[in-house]
Structures are given as C-alpha cells and as structure tokens.
Design a protein around this motif. Structure first.
Motif, PDB file in Angstrom:
ATOM      1  N   UNK A  21       0.811  -1.215   0.000  1.00  0.00           N
ATOM      2  CA  UNK A  21       0.000   0.000   0.000  1.00  0.00           C
ATOM      3  C   UNK A  21       0.844   1.264   0.000  1.00  0.00           C
ATOM      4  N   UNK A  22       1.960   1.270   0.740  1.00  0.00           N
ATOM      5  CA  UNK A  22       2.762   2.481   0.853  1.00  0.00           C
ATOM      6  C   UNK A  22       3.822   2.599  -0.244  1.00  0.00           C
ATOM      7  N   UNK A  23       3.919   1.607  -1.122  1.00  0.00           N
ATOM      8  CA  UNK A  23       4.897   1.660  -2.197  1.00  0.00           C
ATOM      9  C   UNK A  23       4.343   2.499  -3.351  1.00  0.00           C
ATOM     10  N   UNK A  24       5.103   3.510  -3.717  1.00  0.00           N
ATOM     11  CA  UNK A  24       4.670   4.423  -4.769  1.00  0.00           C
ATOM     12  C   UNK A  24       5.192   3.941  -6.128  1.00  0.00           C
ATOM     13  N   UNK A  25       4.349   3.981  -7.141  1.00  0.00           N
ATOM     14  CA  UNK A  25       4.773   3.626  -8.494  1.00  0.00           C
ATOM     15  C   UNK A  25       5.494   4.804  -9.121  1.00  0.00           C
ATOM     16  N   UNK A  26       6.504   4.525  -9.961  1.00  0.00           N
ATOM     17  CA  UNK A  26       7.213   5.593 -10.628  1.00  0.00           C
ATOM     18  C   UNK A  26       7.733   5.116 -11.967  1.00  0.00           C
ATOM     19  N   UNK A  27       8.050   6.073 -12.811  1.00  0.00           N
ATOM     20  CA  UNK A  27       8.613   5.811 -14.121  1.00  0.00           C
ATOM     21  C   UNK A  27       9.850   6.678 -14.265  1.00  0.00           C
ATOM     22  N   UNK A  28      10.925   6.100 -14.767  1.00  0.00           N
ATOM     23  CA  UNK A  28      12.156   6.835 -15.004  1.00  0.00           C
ATOM     24  C   UNK A  28      12.382   6.901 -16.510  1.00  0.00           C
ATOM     25  N   UNK A  29      12.542   8.106 -17.017  1.00  0.00           N
ATOM     26  CA  UNK A  29      12.815   8.306 -18.438  1.00  0.00           C
ATOM     27  C   UNK A  29      14.239   8.797 -18.557  1.00  0.00           C
ATOM     28  N   UNK A  30      15.036   8.103 -19.384  1.00  0.00           N
ATOM     29  CA  UNK A  30      16.446   8.460 -19.540  1.00  0.00           C
ATOM     30  C   UNK A  30      16.850   8.318 -20.996  1.00  0.00           C
ATOM     31  N   UNK A  31      17.870   9.076 -21.405  1.00  0.00           N
ATOM     32  CA  UNK A  31      18.388   8.901 -22.764  1.00  0.00           C
ATOM     33  C   UNK A  31      18.910   7.479 -22.941  1.00  0.00           C
ATOM     34  N   UNK A  32      18.808   6.951 -24.133  1.00  0.00           N
ATOM     35  CA  UNK A  32      19.245   5.588 -24.415  1.00  0.00           C
ATOM     36  C   UNK A  32      20.680   5.358 -23.972  1.00  0.00           C
ATOM     37  N   UNK A  33      21.530   6.345 -24.179  1.00  0.00           N
ATOM     38  CA  UNK A  33      22.947   6.198 -23.830  1.00  0.00           C
ATOM     39  C   UNK A  33      23.167   5.978 -22.331  1.00  0.00           C
ATOM     40  N   UNK A  34      22.215   6.391 -21.502  1.00  0.00           N
ATOM     41  CA  UNK A  34      22.353   6.270 -20.054  1.00  0.00           C
ATOM     42  C   UNK A  34      21.549   5.107 -19.468  1.00  0.00           C
ATOM     43  N   UNK A  35      20.660   4.515 -20.248  1.00  0.00           N
ATOM     44  CA  UNK A  35      19.703   3.542 -19.718  1.00  0.00           C
ATOM     45  C   UNK A  35      20.374   2.355 -19.026  1.00  0.00           C
ATOM     46  N   UNK A  36      21.350   1.738 -19.668  1.00  0.00           N
ATOM     47  CA  UNK A  36      21.987   0.550 -19.106  1.00  0.00           C
ATOM     48  C   UNK A  36      22.684   0.878 -17.788  1.00  0.00           C
ATOM     49  N   UNK A  37      23.432   1.967 -17.757  1.00  0.00           N
ATOM     50  CA  UNK A  37      24.134   2.369 -16.546  1.00  0.00           C
ATOM     51  C   UNK A  37      23.184   2.654 -15.393  1.00  0.00           C
ATOM     52  N   UNK A  38      22.080   3.331 -15.691  1.00  0.00           N
ATOM     53  CA  UNK A  38      21.078   3.621 -14.663  1.00  0.00           C
ATOM     54  C   UNK A  38      20.450   2.333 -14.130  1.00  0.00           C
ATOM     55  N   UNK A  39      20.182   1.396 -15.031  1.00  0.00           N
ATOM     56  CA  UNK A  39      19.579   0.126 -14.617  1.00  0.00           C
ATOM     57  C   UNK A  39      20.528  -0.599 -13.655  1.00  0.00           C
ATOM     58  N   UNK A  40      21.801  -0.686 -14.010  1.00  0.00           N
ATOM     59  CA  UNK A  40      22.788  -1.355 -13.166  1.00  0.00           C
ATOM     60  C   UNK A  40      22.885  -0.659 -11.818  1.00  0.00           C
ATOM     61  N   UNK A  41      22.912   0.677 -11.820  1.00  0.00           N
ATOM     62  CA  UNK A  41      23.019   1.441 -10.582  1.00  0.00           C
ATOM     63  C   UNK A  41      21.786   1.218  -9.697  1.00  0.00           C
ATOM     64  N   UNK A  42      20.592   1.225 -10.303  1.00  0.00           N
ATOM     65  CA  UNK A  42      19.356   1.035  -9.527  1.00  0.00           C
ATOM     66  C   UNK A  42      19.273  -0.369  -8.934  1.00  0.00           C
ATOM     67  N   UNK A  43      19.817  -1.342  -9.623  1.00  0.00           N
ATOM     68  CA  UNK A  43      19.756  -2.725  -9.134  1.00  0.00           C
ATOM     69  C   UNK A  43      20.772  -2.995  -8.038  1.00  0.00           C
ATOM     70  N   UNK A  44      21.778  -2.122  -7.921  1.00  0.00           N
ATOM     71  CA  UNK A  44      22.850  -2.340  -6.929  1.00  0.00           C
ATOM     72  C   UNK A  44      22.336  -2.143  -5.511  1.00  0.00           C
TER      73      UNK A  44
END
Length: 172
Positions: free
Chosen positions: A149-172
C-alpha cells in the motif's frame, strides 16, 4: 541515408494547402543535383513504447492492457535477465510518396486529403494513448498488482545512452 524533414508536426496540421506550399517552396529552393534520386514521403507514425518490466507478470499485465485499448501488434520479449514489453500498432501508420526527384507524384488536393486522414489518425492515436495510460493507472494503482500500500509507483525516463548504466546502478 541522410535526408531531411521538410515539415514536422506532432499536432494536427490545420492547413493542408499551406503545408503543401511549404514543401513545394523548400523543394524549389534546392538545386537539381540535390533532388536527383530523392523521394519525399508523407509519414505518420503512431505511438511506440519499449519498456523494461520488473518481471513477466508485470509485462503480461501491461501487454494485456495495451491490446485491450487497441495496440494490437504489441508484444513481450523475455530474455535471461530482461523482460521487455513493446506497445505499438501499425493500423494507424500512414506512409505515402509525394515527390520523386523533385517532381510531384500527387496533386495538392490529394495531399490535403492525406492531411485530413493523418489528422484523424493522429486524433485516434491520442485517444488510444490516453486510454492506455488511464487503464494502466487503474490496473497498477491500488490494484492486485501493487506490491504494498505504501509503495509508490514511478517511471524513469532516460536517454538511451544512459539507460543501461542507470539500470545497473538502480539494481545495486
């Protein structure tokens, strides 16, 4: 192979004749060598979205909603580490050749009709896209798919060149 956009709009074009005159003027300003082997095309491409999903269940839910609201050619790709949903429809796409080597293939009246058809398809595209976002909010906000219930949904929009790096960072 290169090319240039002569008229670009993400909104309806209210004056088809004006758009035609703008294209003709831009082509008239080019030299014959530049126009050799050239093709000018009217192109309307509908909404497309490729999104990485948390898991197959979320991807299937998004896919089901997309198909329900009219994005019939949508699909789901499941890899070893990634689940991707592709939301699209080709039913609204419109591509028509207008000029070849600087010579008109159609008349201005025909082009005005294309603009009317394009405007109608653009409106339908907006209707479907709005309906998609509305249904996704219904399904994921407080529905059975919400994690807590307290978990908020979100969407992250990033340039393609940054997408992979952001994904790895978020999963860490």
């Amino acid at each position: 192979k290169g090319g240039e956009w002569l008229v670009v709009s993400h909104d309806p074009i209210p004056d088809g004749r004006g758009a035609w005159n703008e294209i003709v003027a831009k082509l008239d300003a080019k030299d014959a060598v530049t126009l050799e082997s050239s093709l000018v095309t009217f192109l309307l491409e509908p909404f497309v979205l490729h999104a990485e999903c948390e898991d197959v269940s979320v991807g299937q839910t998004i896919l089901q909603v997309a198909r329900e609201v009219g994005f019939r050619e949508s699909g789901l790709s499941v890899g070893k580490k990634r689940v991707l949903v592709q939301i699209r429809t080709l039913a609204l796409r419109l591509e028509v050749p207008l000029f070849l080597n600087g010579t008109p293939l159609v008349q201005a009246d025909y082009f005005e009709t294309l603009i009317e058809l394009g405007n109608a398809r653009l409106a339908e595209n907006k209707r479907r896209t709005d309906k998609l976002w509305h249904r996704l909010r219904e399904v994921f906000e407080g529905g059975a798919e919400a994690k807590e219930e307290d978990e908020e949904l979100w969407v992250l929009i990033a340039p393609t060149s940054m997408a992979r790096g952001l994904k790895v960072w978020l999963e860490a």
